[in-house]
Scaffold this motif. Structure first.
Motif, PDB file in Angstrom:
ATOM      1  N   ASN A 454       0.808  -1.225   0.000  1.00 30.38           N
ATOM      2  CA  ASN A 454       0.000   0.000   0.000  1.00 30.38           C
ATOM      3  C   ASN A 454       0.841   1.274   0.000  1.00 30.38           C
ATOM      4  N   ASP A 456       2.616   3.990  -2.110  1.00 29.31           N
ATOM      5  CA  ASP A 456       2.530   4.480  -3.486  1.00 29.31           C
ATOM      6  C   ASP A 456       3.902   4.739  -4.088  1.00 29.31           C
ATOM      7  N   ARG A 465       2.466  -0.128  -7.583  1.00 31.98           N
ATOM      8  CA  ARG A 465       1.778  -0.190  -6.286  1.00 31.98           C
ATOM      9  C   ARG A 465       1.342  -1.622  -6.012  1.00 31.98           C
ATOM     10  N   HIS A 467      -1.067  -3.565  -3.628  1.00 29.29           N
ATOM     11  CA  HIS A 467      -2.168  -3.382  -2.687  1.00 29.29           C
ATOM     12  C   HIS A 467      -2.255  -4.570  -1.736  1.00 29.29           C
ATOM     13  N   ASP A 468      -3.134  -4.500  -0.770  1.00 28.75           N
ATOM     14  CA  ASP A 468      -3.239  -5.572   0.224  1.00 28.75           C
ATOM     15  C   ASP A 468      -4.369  -6.548  -0.093  1.00 28.75           C
ATOM     16  N   ASN A 476      -6.550  -1.218  -6.732  1.00 28.59           N
ATOM     17  CA  ASN A 476      -5.688  -0.148  -7.245  1.00 28.59           C
ATOM     18  C   ASN A 476      -6.389   0.742  -8.259  1.00 28.59           C
ATOM     19  N   HIS A 479      -6.466   4.391  -7.342  1.00 29.09           N
ATOM     20  CA  HIS A 479      -5.119   4.948  -7.406  1.00 29.09           C
ATOM     21  C   HIS A 479      -4.697   5.149  -8.866  1.00 29.09           C
TER      22      HIS A 479
END
Length: 492
Positions: A454, A456, A465, A467-468, A476, A479
């Motif tokens: 997480n 950036d 990136r 993500h979790d 994402n 984002h």
């Protein structure tokens, strides 16, 4: 009715060609191995821990080859400058095509696109859209026994004030929220359907009389949006984007037994591939390019701001499309693994052997050569590849691209080698910097730590990136849209 001899010959030839396409994946792969003089391949590794051939997940054994092929040196060793990069780009694209993904033949037939349905729909929280089903019929006069019809659904904001950017996405080309008949229309449909059924089967009249409230047709029930972030398509429309869902399987099956059908088989007229012919990844990318052809003619679409998205095998195809077709303005590449953004020469997770055996149809036939060390001539492995995924990413430069991954704990398996993808992205960033565009970081590709989950890395045209979430790029999307607002949809 008596057939003329030429007509009969044509029928017999078409029948023979159709029979020729009926091969198994193993038979097709063995035929390709025969062309290359290969007698055996190194088996792929297992994704299940604890097996004798389990994939390596030990970073200490992950990089037996200490260097990635350098995209900033010509094949003869000369350094690449910003001025000479276009020549190096051509050189890299040629090697990637010949040895890894295959060449798109010059005789690929044309596509005739037709809108077959238009629907005014509402998605998310009252966002009106216009959705169109578009079918692309490929000219198959050269091989009438093989039909290819590309399927795409295009969804644009209904209230846009001008041309909008569009993200093309690999997946099923379904309507997002088909409009529903009103109650009076539903009553008419039910009345007509009952009358037709009773006409066909008169005793059904008694059944319908006993169950008078039973609807043959009904409107879909309203569903409240679920918890969490809205689905990606709703986020796109809310941000003023449109999207196009294109079905890659309508161009080419995801199986080696289908290589003599689909667009590859049509172009080859049902015959086996040559070693440098395209595989499915390149065929799916070709389909995306044909979809872009149609979108670029739509006055409601900003042709200079069309992106491409995909996850997993379709993430590989999206990156291939972006790399080989400079008309795509950007891409969101999700969890693509080997054959996508992860180095082929990394000994971690999926191996070249997996691609050369189970997924050989994704790749060019020549790719099989790099899975023969110790078992067959020519005795090559991943270290002998003259290019790797850093070069594939570099072909996109300086256009913006967002590399996305999830975490193994949530289902984005270690098999995908997230760290390896970070290495390739970081190395490709050198090309971005050479061309005046920023990358996600600086530093040595093999030793620079991967950003935290997480965290950036979205300040440059080459973005990263992790993500979790799991095996998806959906977490994402917001984002991506924020990042694209700077690098794709801002002033040009």
């Amino acid at each position: 009715m008596r057939r003329t001899l030429p007509a009969l010959a044509a029928v017999l030839l078409a029948t023979a060609a159709l029979a020729q396409t009926a091969v198994t994946a193993d038979q097709d792969r063995e035929q390709m191995m025969g062309q290359l003089g290969i007698t055996a391949l190194v088996p792929g590794v297992s994704g299940e821990p604890g097996r004798p051939n389990s994939a390596n997940e030990d970073e200490g054994r992950a990089t037996p080859y200490p260097h990635l092929p350098d995209p900033l040196r010509f094949a003869d060793g000369r350094p690449v400058t910003a001025k000479s990069w276009p020549r190096r780009r051509v050189e890299l694209a040629e090697v990637l095509a010949r040895e890894v993904y295959g060449r798109v033949p010059a005789n690929v037939p044309g596509v005739d696109w037709q809108v077959t349905a238009t629907d005014r729909e509402v998605i998310g929280f009252g966002q009106p859209v216009i959705a169109r089903r578009v079918i692309g019929t490929v000219d198959n006069r050269a091989a009438p026994q093989i039909a290819v019809r590309l399927r795409m659904t295009v969804v644009l904001p209904a209230n846009a004030k001008g041309p909008v950017p569009v993200l093309m996405m690999f997946g099923r080309a379904d309507f997002p929220a088909p409009s529903q008949p009103d109650p009076d229309e539903i009553d008419r449909i039910n009345t007509a359907m009952r009358a037709l059924l009773v006409r066909q089967d008169p005793p059904l009249a008694a059944v319908f009389d006993r169950h008078q409230a039973f609807p043959l047709a009904s409107a879909a029930p309203f569903r409240f949006p679920g918890p969490g972030e809205p689905p990606p398509i709703e986020q796109l429309i809310a941000a003023g984007w449109g999207y196009a869902m294109i079905d890659p399987l309508s161009a080419q099956e995801d199986d080696g037994s289908g290589l003599r059908r689909g667009i590859i088989g049509l172009t080859n007229r049902g015959r086996p591939r040559a070693p440098d012919d395209w595989g499915a990844l390149r065929a799916w990318a070709w389909a995306a390019g044909r979809g872009l052809d149609w979108l670029a003619r739509d006055p409601n679409v900003d042709a200079k701001r069309i992106g491409i998205e995909g996850v997993s095998r379709y993430g590989k195809a999206a990156l291939v499309a972006l790399a080989f077709d400079p008309r795509f303005a950007t891409g969101l590449i999700g969890s693509s693994g080997k054959g996508g953004a992860t180095p082929l020469r990394r000994n971690f997770g999926e191996s070249v052997g997996n691609l050369a055996t189970g997924e050989y149809h994704w790749m060019a036939g020549n790719f099989l050569k790099y899975d023969t060390k110790g078992v067959s001539r020519p005795g090559l492995d991943a270290a002998d590849l003259p290019v790797d995924s850093n070069a594939l990413i570099a072909l996109v430069a300086p256009r913006p691209v967002f590399i996305s991954y999830g975490v193994p704990e949530a289902g984005d398996a270690k098999w995908l080698d997230q760290r390896g993808s970070w290495m390739a992205t970081l190395d490709a960033a050198r090309v971005y910097r050479l061309l005046g565009a920023a990358g996600p970081d600086t530093g040595d590709a093999l030793t620079t730590p991967m950003p935290a989950v997480n965290e950036d890395r979205l300040d440059g045209a080459l973005a990263w990136r992790q993500h979790d979430g799991g095996h998806t790029d959906a977490p994402n999307m917001r984002h991506f849209l924020r990042w694209a607002g700077r690098f794709v949809t801002g002033p040009r």
